[in-house]
Scaffold this motif. Structure first.
Motif, PDB file in Angstrom:
ATOM      1  N   LEU A 300       0.817  -1.239  -0.023  1.00 31.36           N
ATOM      2  CA  LEU A 300      -0.020   0.047  -0.007  1.00 31.36           C
ATOM      3  C   LEU A 300       0.803   1.427  -0.042  1.00 31.36           C
ATOM      4  CD1 LEU A 300      -2.747  -0.929   2.471  1.00 31.36           C
ATOM      5  CD2 LEU A 300      -3.022  -0.566   0.235  1.00 31.36           C
ATOM      6  N   SER A 301       1.978   1.231   0.712  1.00 30.33           N
ATOM      7  CA  SER A 301       2.671   2.511   0.686  1.00 30.33           C
ATOM      8  C   SER A 301       3.542   2.783  -0.296  1.00 30.33           C
ATOM      9  CB  SER A 301       3.862   2.255   1.924  1.00 30.33           C
ATOM     10  OG  SER A 301       3.391   2.031   3.231  1.00 30.33           O
ATOM     11  N   LEU A 302       3.880   1.692  -1.272  1.00 34.94           N
ATOM     12  CA  LEU A 302       4.607   1.513  -2.258  1.00 34.94           C
ATOM     13  C   LEU A 302       3.616   2.126  -3.303  1.00 34.94           C
ATOM     14  CD1 LEU A 302       7.255   1.051  -4.220  1.00 34.94           C
ATOM     15  CD2 LEU A 302       6.106  -1.600  -4.438  1.00 34.94           C
ATOM     16  N   LEU A 303       2.390   1.722  -3.422  1.00 34.85           N
ATOM     17  CA  LEU A 303       1.366   2.348  -4.366  1.00 34.85           C
ATOM     18  C   LEU A 303       1.252   3.665  -3.997  1.00 34.85           C
ATOM     19  CD1 LEU A 303      -1.348  -0.634  -4.436  1.00 34.85           C
ATOM     20  CD2 LEU A 303       0.035  -0.159  -6.317  1.00 34.85           C
ATOM     21  N   GLY A 304       1.172   4.058  -2.880  1.00 31.68           N
ATOM     22  CA  GLY A 304       1.206   5.321  -2.538  1.00 31.68           C
ATOM     23  C   GLY A 304       2.332   6.357  -3.273  1.00 31.68           C
ATOM     24  N   MET A 305       3.426   5.741  -3.143  1.00 30.29           N
ATOM     25  CA  MET A 305       4.608   6.453  -3.923  1.00 30.29           C
ATOM     26  C   MET A 305       4.431   6.647  -5.365  1.00 30.29           C
ATOM     27  SD  MET A 305       8.701   5.894  -3.194  1.00 30.29           S
ATOM     28  CE  MET A 305       8.728   6.577  -1.899  1.00 30.29           C
ATOM     29  N   LEU A 306       4.047   5.353  -5.952  1.00 26.47           N
ATOM     30  CA  LEU A 306       4.077   5.245  -7.436  1.00 26.47           C
ATOM     31  C   LEU A 306       2.645   6.234  -7.894  1.00 26.47           C
ATOM     32  CD1 LEU A 306       4.477   1.461  -7.815  1.00 26.47           C
ATOM     33  CD2 LEU A 306       5.850   3.259  -8.289  1.00 26.47           C
ATOM     34  N   THR A 307       1.661   6.347  -7.050  1.00 32.51           N
ATOM     35  CA  THR A 307       0.797   7.207  -7.499  1.00 32.51           C
ATOM     36  C   THR A 307       0.973   8.354  -7.359  1.00 32.51           C
ATOM     37  OG1 THR A 307      -0.921   5.420  -6.421  1.00 32.51           O
ATOM     38  CG2 THR A 307      -1.529   7.608  -6.861  1.00 32.51           C
ATOM     39  N   ARG A 308       1.788   9.085  -6.394  1.00 32.45           N
ATOM     40  CA  ARG A 308       2.445  10.250  -6.451  1.00 32.45           C
ATOM     41  C   ARG A 308       3.233  10.631  -7.698  1.00 32.45           C
ATOM     42  NH1 ARG A 308       3.900  14.406  -7.092  1.00 32.45           N
ATOM     43  NH2 ARG A 308       4.774  15.956  -5.707  1.00 32.45           N
ATOM     44  N   VAL A 309       4.029   9.658  -8.035  1.00 32.34           N
ATOM     45  CA  VAL A 309       4.953   9.988  -9.141  1.00 32.34           C
ATOM     46  C   VAL A 309       4.039  10.186 -10.369  1.00 32.34           C
ATOM     47  CG1 VAL A 309       6.927   9.129 -10.559  1.00 32.34           C
ATOM     48  CG2 VAL A 309       6.771   9.045  -7.930  1.00 32.34           C
ATOM     49  N   ILE A 310       3.195   9.120 -10.707  1.00 28.66           N
ATOM     50  CA  ILE A 310       2.516   8.914 -11.948  1.00 28.66           C
ATOM     51  C   ILE A 310       1.079  10.116 -11.969  1.00 28.66           C
ATOM     52  CG2 ILE A 310       1.144   7.281 -13.359  1.00 28.66           C
ATOM     53  CD1 ILE A 310       2.650   4.981 -12.039  1.00 28.66           C
ATOM     54  N   LEU A 311       0.240   9.997 -11.115  1.00 29.83           N
ATOM     55  CA  LEU A 311      -0.667  10.810 -11.222  1.00 29.83           C
ATOM     56  C   LEU A 311      -0.839  12.150 -10.674  1.00 29.83           C
ATOM     57  CD1 LEU A 311      -3.308   7.991 -10.247  1.00 29.83           C
ATOM     58  CD2 LEU A 311      -2.587   8.780 -12.404  1.00 29.83           C
ATOM     59  N   GLU A 312       0.251  12.507  -9.593  1.00 30.00           N
ATOM     60  CA  GLU A 312      -0.076  13.698  -8.857  1.00 30.00           C
ATOM     61  C   GLU A 312       1.320  14.620  -9.207  1.00 30.00           C
ATOM     62  OE1 GLU A 312      -0.624  13.174  -4.706  1.00 30.00           O
ATOM     63  OE2 GLU A 312      -2.125  11.524  -5.084  1.00 30.00           O
ATOM     64  N   SER A 313       2.376  14.311  -9.947  1.00 34.57           N
ATOM     65  CA  SER A 313       3.406  14.993 -10.386  1.00 34.57           C
ATOM     66  C   SER A 313       3.022  16.626 -10.716  1.00 34.57           C
ATOM     67  CB  SER A 313       4.046  14.404 -11.516  1.00 34.57           C
ATOM     68  OG  SER A 313       4.465  13.206 -11.108  1.00 34.57           O
ATOM     69  N   GLY A 314       2.031  16.833 -11.305  1.00 37.37           N
ATOM     70  CA  GLY A 314       1.650  18.172 -11.684  1.00 37.37           C
ATOM     71  C   GLY A 314       0.926  18.871 -10.367  1.00 37.37           C
ATOM     72  N   LEU A 315       0.650  18.249  -9.378  1.00 34.84           N
ATOM     73  CA  LEU A 315       0.092  19.176  -8.238  1.00 34.84           C
ATOM     74  C   LEU A 315       0.910  19.803  -7.370  1.00 34.84           C
ATOM     75  CD1 LEU A 315      -2.515  16.520  -6.884  1.00 34.84           C
ATOM     76  CD2 LEU A 315      -2.926  18.351  -8.727  1.00 34.84           C
TER      77      LEU A 315
END
Length: 315
Positions: A300-315
């Protein structure tokens, strides 16, 4: 001087209110299981009774066994001192780094495991080995959660991270959802709660933390129990203030501090009810399934980091 006084009072509130939070969790759990509930002040009575009792030491106890309760309690209090409870921008914010927090927890765990093996009993060695296994699996999850938060807030400082989340407003961040779930699972494992451990049992096959402290009595046992209650409150405050920081005081005024105290009290009460619900519907798992539990938390924590890199890079 006012800021230092607020920081000191905040730390004392951590120490003083940790047993109250434990009493609230016990009371809610008893009501949910249709049992007679003890009063909220029962943990204070238990600590006072232990502090009055005479301390019994084994003849082969070394200085490690004697000093471990004070080291564990001191390290946990220092950890509480750097966690923002009701206010931000305090002098302790300069050292309020999550890596420092993990170090304090690791120091307390290390000496507790040493004390469990110091007497040479089978229970102590068994509990120490189990505790170190759980700690080795839980720390990477905690650090991965921290790195996910740090990628968004650009810092590992707790005060600055809470301020970032507070200033961002109501923003749906999938990475924070995954990180929060991972941190909650780590908190369950690190504080010895169901399904990883059961703090109310003394059965040989289920004991982890209790096995290491079976030889303690009197004030030594009181300090260790108090430190455990304080650690539970630290994790719950981290979850409440990092992911739901609304209400925490930014300026040290009477109004904002009162609002911050009321907000954290409400959030802790709600989190306590969530924890009780979790423990009521879950069963104690076998020890060899704990790696799977913490492995899922790491995922879950790793998915959080990947989600931050892939989906939220522009935020």
């Amino acid at each position: 001087m006012i800021d230092w006084l607020i920081a000191l009072v905040q730390t004392l509130m951590f120490v003083a209110l940790a047993p109250l939070l434990s009493g609230w969790i016990r009371r809610v759990k008893c009501h949910m299981q249709n049992r007679a509930a003890p009063p909220l002040r029962q943990p204070y009575r238990d600590l006072a009774k232990l502090l009055r009792k005479h301390t019994v030491l084994a003849t082969n106890a070394s200085w490690i066994f004697r000093s471990t309760p004070y080291i564990v309690f001191g390290a946990t209090v220092l950890a509480a001192a750097i966690v923002p409870l009701v206010a931000l921008n305090l002098p302790t914010a300069a050292v309020a780094d999550v890596i420092v927090l993990v170090g304090f927890f690791a120091l307390a765990r290390f000496f507790t495991a040493l004390a469990g093996m110091d007497i040479g009993t089978a229970f102590g060695g068994m509990g120490s080995s189990r505790e170190m296994m759980i700690g080795a699996l839980a720390e990477p999850v905690l650090l991965m959660t921290v790195f996910t938060l740090a990628m968004s807030a650009s810092t590992t400082n707790l005060s600055e991270a809470v301020a970032y989340t507070l200033n961002s407003g109501l923003v749906l961040r999938p990475s924070f959802i995954f990180a929060a779930l991972g941190l909650m699972m780590v908190a369950v494992a690190e504080t010895g709660r169901v399904p990883v451990d059961n703090p109310s049992t003394h059965l040989e096959l289920t004991m982890v933390h209790e096995a290491m402290i079976l030889e303690y009595s009197g004030r030594h046992l009181a300090l260790i129990e108090w430190a455990g209650q304080l650690k539970l409150m630290i994790y719950m405050v981290l979850i409440a203030n990092i992911f739901f920081p609304w209400g925490i005081a930014i300026e040290p005024t009477v109004k904002t501090l009162t609002l911050g105290l009321a907000a954290i009290a409400g959030k802790l009460a709600l989190l306590g009810m969530v924890l009780v619900t979790w423990e009521t519907v879950m069963a104690k798992m076998r020890l060899f399934r704990v790696p799977q539990f913490l492995g899922f938390a790491f995922l879950l924590s790793l998915l959080g980091m990947l989600t931050r890199v892939i989906l939220e890079s522009g935020l």
